[in-house]
Design a protein around this motif. Structure first.
Motif, PDB file in Angstrom:
ATOM      1  N   LYS A  24       9.844   9.857  -3.651  1.00 33.70           N
ATOM      2  CA  LYS A  24      10.491   8.561  -3.724  1.00 33.70           C
ATOM      3  C   LYS A  24       9.914   7.628  -2.658  1.00 33.70           C
ATOM      4  O   LYS A  24       9.625   8.066  -1.535  1.00 33.70           O
ATOM      5  CB  LYS A  24      11.999   8.686  -3.488  1.00 33.70           C
ATOM      6  N   THR A  26      10.589   4.087  -0.294  1.00 33.20           N
ATOM      7  CA  THR A  26      11.773   3.733   0.495  1.00 33.20           C
ATOM      8  C   THR A  26      12.790   2.907  -0.283  1.00 33.20           C
ATOM      9  O   THR A  26      13.979   2.930   0.027  1.00 33.20           O
ATOM     10  CB  THR A  26      11.383   2.950   1.762  1.00 33.20           C
ATOM     11  N   ASP A  27      12.337   2.174  -1.307  1.00 28.54           N
ATOM     12  CA  ASP A  27      13.281   1.377  -2.098  1.00 28.54           C
ATOM     13  C   ASP A  27      13.809   2.131  -3.315  1.00 28.54           C
ATOM     14  O   ASP A  27      14.463   1.554  -4.186  1.00 28.54           O
ATOM     15  CB  ASP A  27      12.637   0.057  -2.538  1.00 28.54           C
ATOM     16  N   GLY A  28      13.515   3.436  -3.379  1.00 30.44           N
ATOM     17  CA  GLY A  28      14.042   4.268  -4.456  1.00 30.44           C
ATOM     18  C   GLY A  28      13.132   4.429  -5.650  1.00 30.44           C
ATOM     19  O   GLY A  28      13.440   5.206  -6.561  1.00 30.44           O
ATOM     20  N   GLU A  51       9.969  -0.463   5.636  1.00 32.68           N
ATOM     21  CA  GLU A  51      11.395  -0.752   5.600  1.00 32.68           C
ATOM     22  C   GLU A  51      11.843  -0.900   4.142  1.00 32.68           C
ATOM     23  O   GLU A  51      11.137  -1.507   3.334  1.00 32.68           O
ATOM     24  CB  GLU A  51      11.697  -2.045   6.361  1.00 32.68           C
ATOM     25  N   PRO A  52      13.020  -0.350   3.800  1.00 31.63           N
ATOM     26  CA  PRO A  52      13.506  -0.515   2.423  1.00 31.63           C
ATOM     27  C   PRO A  52      13.649  -1.993   2.073  1.00 31.63           C
ATOM     28  O   PRO A  52      14.046  -2.806   2.915  1.00 31.63           O
ATOM     29  CB  PRO A  52      14.867   0.183   2.446  1.00 31.63           C
ATOM     30  N   LYS A 114       6.688  -2.678  -8.621  1.00 36.10           N
ATOM     31  CA  LYS A 114       7.695  -3.321  -7.768  1.00 36.10           C
ATOM     32  C   LYS A 114       8.378  -4.478  -8.487  1.00 36.10           C
ATOM     33  O   LYS A 114       9.579  -4.713  -8.318  1.00 36.10           O
ATOM     34  CB  LYS A 114       7.023  -3.815  -6.487  1.00 36.10           C
TER      35      LYS A 114
END
Length: 380
Positions: A24, A26-28, A51-52, A114
């Motif tokens: 995964k 960081t943002d899932g 960073e998420p 994204k």
């Protein structure tokens, strides 16, 4: 050759040669590494240290009442990177100077886009209520653009092309296409899965890094809908008859035990090649290990022949046309289509009035001439 990968819920799995590892970001978002059979990589993968960040909301699609087609309005795509300098390549393995989308060194990597055209939602308020719902015609109709969009990176190298990879790497790419077709077809709301590659700035590519994409649509695409109407008019043997017809023509450019590549009788583009399997199979997930092995050899030769036509690399789109997930599995056959607008070394075919406005193509080069050029360019 071991059986191909089908689906893996997480962690690592292997056919005995090609290995799949799922993680995964960081943002899932999902990221999946496919390691070559002859990989030199460690099984370990670096974590995503960014960073998420919040993902944009799922886009909305609107129905064109004149055609019944659905148009996804994905404004978040306006923010995507366009032709960045090589040291800021978002598809290269991450470094301190380049916190890219892929945290670790890889052979082949697949990750969720994204800013996707479809998804990340798969269900929810405003989602399509099946194909019957989408087929109704009405003014002002809209639905959520549910589904999924993935990016597939063919190599960690910042430049190059799929034609230039090793045979082992090409086999990994084919395995990844088949794996993702199976996985995305199993998602709720997905009606069709479409792997493709855009290559070259003339096509509109915004990243030079060798890569392709996979779309999982919440509807059956207009091109496939037209194909279904043709099958209904002709009969269920359409693909079998097309293959037999083309194999007897002089337009075959490559032929193996399991696949035939040919310039079609009514080619629209200056360069257009179709590749058909010799048996009825609806999608990549249904191919055998032997078929994937042979395709890897054949496709690499085809792409190298396409690049050998001119002194500079040929821009193209390659598109995997697959049967819908829940319909026409027994009469729509898997097909790869390669098209290029390049009609001469320094000339491109542009879609002008007749093609762009009316969908009525005018071919600049006879298909037989295009086939002869490609036959000469492909190495034995």
């Amino acid at each position: 050759m071991p059986r191909p990968l089908l689906t893996t819920p997480g962690g690592a799995s292997s056919t005995g040669e090609i290995t799949k590892r799922s993680f995964k970001l960081t943002d899932g978002r999902d990221i999946i590494y496919f390691d070559d059979a002859d990989t030199v990589l460690s099984p370990e993968r670096a974590p995503d240290l960014r960073e998420p960040a919040a993902r944009p909301p799922t886009a909305t699609m609107r129905q064109d009442v004149l055609t019944g087609e659905w148009i996804s309005v994905a404004s978040a795509r306006q923010n995507r990177i366009v032709l960045p300098p090589s040291h800021l390549d978002p598809l290269a393995p991450a470094s301190a100077e380049n916190p890219s989308e892929i945290p670790s060194l890889y052979d082949v990597a697949v990750f969720e886009n994204k800013s996707p055209s479809f998804g990340p939602a798969l269900t929810g308020p405003g989602s399509p209520e099946g194909l019957d719902d989408l087929s109704r015609i009405g003014l002002g109709r809209n639905r959520q653009s549910v589904g999924r969009c993935e990016v597939m990176c063919f190599s960690p190298e910042r430049t190059g092309s799929l034609a230039g990879v090793s045979l082992s790497r090409m086999r990994t790419v084919v395995e990844a296409w088949a794996d993702r077709t199976a996985a995305l077809s199993a998602l709720p709301g997905v009606q069709q899965v479409f792997p493709f590659e855009n290559r070259g700035e003339a096509i509109g590519v915004t990243l030079h890094h060798p890569h392709g994409q996979i779309y999982a649509y919440p509807f059956i695409t207009p091109r496939t809908a037209q194909l279904i109407r043709s099958i209904q008019g002709y009969g269920g043997s359409l693909f079998e008859d097309v293959l037999s017809f083309e194999q007897k023509s002089g337009r075959v450019v490559l032929r193996g035990e399991h696949w035939t590549a040919f310039v079609p009788f009514a080619a629209r583009w200056p360069l257009e090649v179709h590749v058909l399997p010799h048996r009825q199979v609806p999608d990549l997930a249904g191919t055998t290990a032997e078929e994937r092995d042979e395709f890897s050899h054949l496709y690499r030769r085809l792409l190298r022949g396409v690049d050998a036509l001119y002194a500079t690399p040929t821009p193209y789109i390659t598109a995997w046309h697959q049967a819908p997930v829940h319909a026409h599995r027994n009469d729509i056959r898997l097909m790869l289509q390669l098209t290029s607008p390049r009609r001469e070394e320094t000339k491109l075919k542009y879609l002008a009035g007749s093609e762009a406005a009316m969908g009525a193509f005018i071919a600049d080069i006879p298909p037989e001439t295009a086939a002869a050029r490609l036959q000469e360019a492909i190495e034995p």
